[in-house]
Design a protein around this motif. Structure first.
Motif, PDB file in Angstrom:
ATOM      1  N   ALA A  82      27.962-141.680  45.404  1.00 35.09           N
ATOM      2  CA  ALA A  82      27.326-141.568  44.086  1.00 35.09           C
ATOM      3  C   ALA A  82      27.078-142.955  43.506  1.00 35.09           C
ATOM      4  CB  ALA A  82      28.224-140.739  43.152  1.00 35.09           C
ATOM      5  N   MET A 167      21.155-136.067  40.900  1.00 34.14           N
ATOM      6  CA  MET A 167      22.491-136.411  40.407  1.00 34.14           C
ATOM      7  C   MET A 167      22.362-136.948  38.996  1.00 34.14           C
ATOM      8  SD  MET A 167      25.295-139.147  41.819  1.00 34.14           S
ATOM      9  CE  MET A 167      25.297-140.509  40.662  1.00 34.14           C
ATOM     10  N   TYR A 169      25.084-138.292  35.573  1.00 33.00           N
ATOM     11  CA  TYR A 169      26.469-138.618  35.215  1.00 33.00           C
ATOM     12  C   TYR A 169      26.591-138.697  33.697  1.00 33.00           C
ATOM     13  CZ  TYR A 169      30.838-141.243  34.770  1.00 33.00           C
ATOM     14  OH  TYR A 169      32.102-141.653  34.423  1.00 33.00           O
ATOM     15  N   THR A 213      35.317-136.390  33.913  1.00 29.56           N
ATOM     16  CA  THR A 213      36.564-135.746  33.479  1.00 29.56           C
ATOM     17  C   THR A 213      36.514-135.304  32.015  1.00 29.56           C
ATOM     18  OG1 THR A 213      37.922-136.728  35.184  1.00 29.56           O
ATOM     19  CG2 THR A 213      39.052-136.114  33.143  1.00 29.56           C
ATOM     20  N   ARG A 229      31.626-133.702  39.730  1.00 31.40           N
ATOM     21  CA  ARG A 229      32.336-134.797  40.400  1.00 31.40           C
ATOM     22  C   ARG A 229      33.402-135.435  39.510  1.00 31.40           C
ATOM     23  NH1 ARG A 229      27.216-136.339  39.796  1.00 31.40           N
ATOM     24  NH2 ARG A 229      27.969-138.055  38.510  1.00 31.40           N
ATOM     25  N   PRO A 230      34.262-134.689  38.864  1.00 26.93           N
ATOM     26  CA  PRO A 230      35.294-135.365  38.083  1.00 26.93           C
ATOM     27  C   PRO A 230      36.227-136.147  39.012  1.00 26.93           C
ATOM     28  CG  PRO A 230      35.843-133.054  38.313  1.00 26.93           C
ATOM     29  CD  PRO A 230      34.482-133.232  38.923  1.00 26.93           C
ATOM     30  N   THR A 232      39.016-138.631  37.434  1.00 26.09           N
ATOM     31  CA  THR A 232      40.254-138.974  36.726  1.00 26.09           C
ATOM     32  C   THR A 232      41.182-137.775  36.535  1.00 26.09           C
ATOM     33  OG1 THR A 232      38.938-140.646  35.580  1.00 26.09           O
ATOM     34  CG2 THR A 232      41.061-140.132  34.617  1.00 26.09           C
TER      35      THR A 232
HETATM   36  C1  LIG Z   1      28.839-141.612  39.169  1.00 30.90           C
HETATM   37  C2  LIG Z   1      30.171-141.107  38.763  1.00 30.90           C
HETATM   38  N1  LIG Z   1      30.463-139.812  38.931  1.00 30.90           N
HETATM   39  C3  LIG Z   1      31.651-139.294  38.582  1.00 30.90           C
HETATM   40  C4  LIG Z   1      32.643-140.100  38.037  1.00 30.90           C
HETATM   41  C5  LIG Z   1      33.976-139.494  37.664  1.00 30.90           C
HETATM   42  O1  LIG Z   1      34.163-139.459  36.273  1.00 30.90           O
HETATM   43  P1  LIG Z   1      35.596-139.485  35.602  1.00 30.90           P
HETATM   44  O2  LIG Z   1      36.174-140.838  35.845  1.00 30.90           O
HETATM   45  O3  LIG Z   1      35.333-139.205  34.160  1.00 30.90           O
HETATM   46  O4  LIG Z   1      36.400-138.458  36.240  1.00 30.90           O
HETATM   47  C6  LIG Z   1      32.378-141.447  37.831  1.00 30.90           C
HETATM   48  C7  LIG Z   1      33.373-142.321  37.233  1.00 30.90           C
HETATM   49  O5  LIG Z   1      33.230-143.493  37.043  1.00 30.90           O
HETATM   50  C8  LIG Z   1      31.115-141.976  38.213  1.00 30.90           C
HETATM   51  O6  LIG Z   1      30.810-143.266  38.044  1.00 30.90           O
END
Ligand SMILES: Cc1ncc(COP(=O)(O)O)c(C=O)c1O
Length: 364
Positions: A82, A167, A169, A213, A229-230, A232
């Motif tokens: 990603a 995709m 985010y 997240t 795609r969480p 954290t």
């Molecule tokens: C492109 C992408 N997807 C998903 C995530 C995951 O997000 P989170 O850290 O809030 O779980 C991130 C985190 O940096 C990200 O950059």
């Protein structure tokens, strides 16, 4: 061995909380009928990746091509990168991996798509591509439906790659979960315009990958999303707690530290500084401090040197003594884990083992 006997600083993971976090997220996606492809940049640990796959994840997400190699080694056969991938070495690495597993890469311009296509043809593999679409973070991603359609059309003409979808985010959304609906409705509207443009052009987008997240358990509010795609959520941290996306009992990680100086009234120093905790800020709170300390709600981590954490204990009725051990909840767990070679996992304080941080430093 009890965690209180571990040499400090040490990262301790409560494996019961970790398992619960994995199960809770798996149940959420199952309830709403979309896929879970956790971002492994949070933990970078093969054993946790395998736990996520056991908990019903359809595959894994990584940021960097070298992380993809590690997660392939962990046994994952379906990996999303990603992140925009620039450079022949990375294209070759991914094309090679794609020979015997499903590799998908998010792009927001033609150049990496062409690079990946060329290497895939050379390797005899096929790489899937997602067009990254910016829904408000203003980091990567094409800015509108016209640009998304133009890139998708160019991708469909390339050999060696396959247009697999979109995709996005929603990493800019830091409202509390109960107040996220308007921001997510805006994401949904932007996404609908892109999906509509693709549909009219006869381009299918079977994958629509989103999620973070803080917004994870509101992902169903963005119609069209097929997987999230969480990252954290596996451990949670002070930022996740601050935004209200987890409860205190959902935080699986602590940095165990020792007070190494308490010679000046009002001040104490711990053996964990920026090389242990990172200097990442408390963006979901009042931006004060570099972590919170269990049992000392009025003690603030007000500053960090490389190896020293500076505690202001002047407002606290009870203050940690020199030699005392404390447990710190880091502001942002992902870069914190990346500073450590190894983390220890425990159940109710009893150390069960340790995990090497396998993809630590895999930044290419
Ligand atoms: C492109 C992408 N997807 C998903 C995530 C995951 O997000 P989170 O850290 O809030 O779980 C991130 C985190 O940096 C990200 O950059």
């Amino acid at each position: 061995m009890h965690i209180s006997e571990l040499e400090t600083p040490a990262v301790a993971i409560d494996v019961d909380i970790l398992e619960r976090n994995l199960a809770t997220m798996a149940a959420y996606v199952q309830e709403h009928g979309f896929g879970l492809r956790p971002h492994t940049k949070t933990h970078k640990i093969e054993a946790i990746a395998r736990m996520q796959l056991r908990h019903g994840s359809m595959g894994l997400t990584v940021a960097k091509s070298e992380e993809a190699v590690v997660m392939a080694h962990a046994g994952c056969t379906d990996i999303l990168v990603a992140y925009p991938v620039y450079g022949p070495a990375k294209w070759e690495r991914l094309a090679h991996l794609a020979r015997d597993r499903r590799i998908t890469v998010a792009v927001d311009s033609l150049l990496p798509a062409e690079g990946l296509a060329g290497e895939a043809v050379r390797a005899g593999s096929t790489i899937g591509l997602l067009v990254e679409f910016d829904v408000g973070m203003h980091r990567c991603g094409v800015p509108n439906a016209e640009a998304a359609l133009a890139l998708a059309q160019q991708i469909t003409r390339l050999p060696g790659v396959e247009m697999r979808g979109l995709m996005y985010y929603p990493g800019h959304i830091w409202d509390r979960p109960e107040a996220q609906a308007p921001a997510l409705a805006h994401v949904e509207a932007q996404l609908a315009a892109v999906l509509d443009a693709l549909r009219r052009a006869g381009i299918s987008a079977p994958i629509v990958s989103g999620g973070s997240t803080p917004t994870a358990r509101n992902s169903h509010l963005v119609q069209g999303t097929t997987e999230i795609r969480p990252g954290t959520y596996v451990f949670n941290d002070r930022n996740t707690l601050g935004v209200g996306a987890c409860a205190p009992e959902d935080i699986a990680v602590r940095v165990l530290a020792t007070v190494v100086s308490a010679s000046v009234p009002g001040r104490a120093i711990i053996d964990s500084g920026s090389k242990t905790l990172t200097t990442d800020r408390w963006i979901s709170g009042n931006d004060q401090g570099f972590g919170s300390i269990d049992g000392y709600p009025d003690v603030a981590v007000v500053g960090l040197s490389e190896e020293h954490g500076h505690l202001d204990v002047s407002r606290s009725a009870n203050t940690p003594r020199a030699g005392e051990r404390v447990a710190v909840v880091p502001n942002h767990v992902c870069p914190c884990i990346n500073l450590h070679d190894r983390v220890y996992f425990h159940s109710q304080g009893e150390v069960l083992g340790s995990w090497e941080v396998d993809a630590r430093g895999r930044i290419r």
